[in-house]
Design a protein around this motif. Structure first.
Motif, PDB file in Angstrom:
ATOM      1  N   MET A 199       1.499   6.443  -6.889  1.00 39.67           N
ATOM      2  CA  MET A 199       0.380   7.290  -7.284  1.00 39.67           C
ATOM      3  C   MET A 199       0.734   8.762  -7.131  1.00 39.67           C
ATOM      4  O   MET A 199       0.376   9.587  -7.970  1.00 39.67           O
ATOM      5  CB  MET A 199      -0.847   6.942  -6.442  1.00 39.67           C
ATOM      6  CG  MET A 199      -2.106   7.665  -6.848  1.00 39.67           C
ATOM      7  SD  MET A 199      -2.651   7.292  -8.532  1.00 39.67           S
ATOM      8  CE  MET A 199      -3.011   5.564  -8.384  1.00 39.67           C
ATOM      9  N   ALA A 200       1.459   9.103  -6.062  1.00 38.77           N
ATOM     10  CA  ALA A 200       1.857  10.502  -5.863  1.00 38.77           C
ATOM     11  C   ALA A 200       2.800  10.956  -6.968  1.00 38.77           C
ATOM     12  O   ALA A 200       2.681  12.072  -7.471  1.00 38.77           O
ATOM     13  CB  ALA A 200       2.523  10.656  -4.503  1.00 38.77           C
ATOM     14  N   VAL A 201       3.720  10.088  -7.373  1.00 40.97           N
ATOM     15  CA  VAL A 201       4.650  10.455  -8.452  1.00 40.97           C
ATOM     16  C   VAL A 201       3.911  10.634  -9.763  1.00 40.97           C
ATOM     17  O   VAL A 201       4.178  11.603 -10.491  1.00 40.97           O
ATOM     18  CB  VAL A 201       5.768   9.374  -8.574  1.00 40.97           C
ATOM     19  CG1 VAL A 201       6.571   9.552  -9.835  1.00 40.97           C
ATOM     20  CG2 VAL A 201       6.659   9.408  -7.354  1.00 40.97           C
ATOM     21  N   THR A 202       2.963   9.759 -10.060  1.00 34.11           N
ATOM     22  CA  THR A 202       2.235   9.897 -11.330  1.00 34.11           C
ATOM     23  C   THR A 202       1.339  11.117 -11.329  1.00 34.11           C
ATOM     24  O   THR A 202       1.148  11.749 -12.374  1.00 34.11           O
ATOM     25  CB  THR A 202       1.380   8.645 -11.631  1.00 34.11           C
ATOM     26  OG1 THR A 202       0.458   8.436 -10.559  1.00 34.11           O
ATOM     27  CG2 THR A 202       2.252   7.433 -11.813  1.00 34.11           C
TER      28      THR A 202
ATOM     29  N   VAL B  24       0.840  -1.198   0.000  1.00 32.47           N
ATOM     30  CA  VAL B  24       0.000   0.000   0.000  1.00 32.47           C
ATOM     31  C   VAL B  24       0.873   1.244   0.000  1.00 32.47           C
ATOM     32  O   VAL B  24       0.597   2.212  -0.713  1.00 32.47           O
ATOM     33  CB  VAL B  24      -0.964  -0.013   1.212  1.00 32.47           C
ATOM     34  CG1 VAL B  24      -1.697   1.303   1.343  1.00 32.47           C
ATOM     35  CG2 VAL B  24      -1.954  -1.158   1.088  1.00 32.47           C
ATOM     36  N   ALA B  25       1.957   1.234   0.760  1.00 33.19           N
ATOM     37  CA  ALA B  25       2.867   2.387   0.802  1.00 33.19           C
ATOM     38  C   ALA B  25       3.537   2.610  -0.552  1.00 33.19           C
ATOM     39  O   ALA B  25       3.633   3.747  -1.019  1.00 33.19           O
ATOM     40  CB  ALA B  25       3.909   2.188   1.887  1.00 33.19           C
ATOM     41  N   ILE B  26       3.976   1.533  -1.175  1.00 31.36           N
ATOM     42  CA  ILE B  26       4.592   1.658  -2.505  1.00 31.36           C
ATOM     43  C   ILE B  26       3.576   2.173  -3.513  1.00 31.36           C
ATOM     44  O   ILE B  26       3.894   3.030  -4.354  1.00 31.36           O
ATOM     45  CB  ILE B  26       5.188   0.309  -2.940  1.00 31.36           C
ATOM     46  CG1 ILE B  26       6.403  -0.026  -2.073  1.00 31.36           C
ATOM     47  CG2 ILE B  26       5.567   0.314  -4.411  1.00 31.36           C
ATOM     48  CD1 ILE B  26       6.911  -1.444  -2.246  1.00 31.36           C
ATOM     49  N   SER B  27       2.341   1.694  -3.413  1.00 27.65           N
ATOM     50  CA  SER B  27       1.291   2.161  -4.326  1.00 27.65           C
ATOM     51  C   SER B  27       0.983   3.634  -4.108  1.00 27.65           C
ATOM     52  O   SER B  27       0.755   4.372  -5.071  1.00 27.65           O
ATOM     53  CB  SER B  27       0.021   1.339  -4.131  1.00 27.65           C
ATOM     54  OG  SER B  27       0.255  -0.007  -4.402  1.00 27.65           O
ATOM     55  N   CYS B  28       0.988   4.068  -2.850  1.00 25.24           N
ATOM     56  CA  CYS B  28       0.738   5.488  -2.570  1.00 25.24           C
ATOM     57  C   CYS B  28       1.855   6.370  -3.117  1.00 25.24           C
ATOM     58  O   CYS B  28       1.587   7.439  -3.677  1.00 25.24           O
ATOM     59  CB  CYS B  28       0.588   5.709  -1.066  1.00 25.24           C
ATOM     60  SG  CYS B  28      -0.957   5.110  -0.392  1.00 25.24           S
ATOM     61  N   VAL B  29       3.094   5.938  -2.961  1.00 21.73           N
ATOM     62  CA  VAL B  29       4.219   6.708  -3.502  1.00 21.73           C
ATOM     63  C   VAL B  29       4.160   6.743  -5.030  1.00 21.73           C
ATOM     64  O   VAL B  29       4.356   7.800  -5.640  1.00 21.73           O
ATOM     65  CB  VAL B  29       5.560   6.119  -3.001  1.00 21.73           C
ATOM     66  CG1 VAL B  29       6.733   6.730  -3.730  1.00 21.73           C
ATOM     67  CG2 VAL B  29       5.698   6.331  -1.506  1.00 21.73           C
TER      68      VAL B  29
END
Length: 69
Positions: free
Chosen positions: A63-66, A56-61
């Protein structure tokens, strides 16, 4: 409108998972009493946020980058 845009749908789902996990860490009684039914969705999101926290943390990061770029 988030249902028709895949990136917005992913953002909403990630925010829901993170919010539910945070609420359960602060006040677990709120989500633990509703394990079944429609409100059980929030309990399930909290469990996903707790057990798969690295993903979930990797997905949030990601998503923030995209979103930023």
């Amino acid at each position: 409108s988030a249902l028709f845009n895949f990136q917005s749908l992913l953002t909403v789902v990630l925010l829901l998972i993170c919010t539910c996990a945070y609420v359960r860490s602060i006040a677990p009684r709120i989500l633990d009493k509703n394990k079944e039914g429609v409100l059980g969705l929030f309990w399930k999101c909290a469990r996903i946020g707790e057990r798969k926290s690295q993903y979930v943390a990797i997905s949030c990061v990601a998503m923030a980058v995209t979103i930023l770029f």
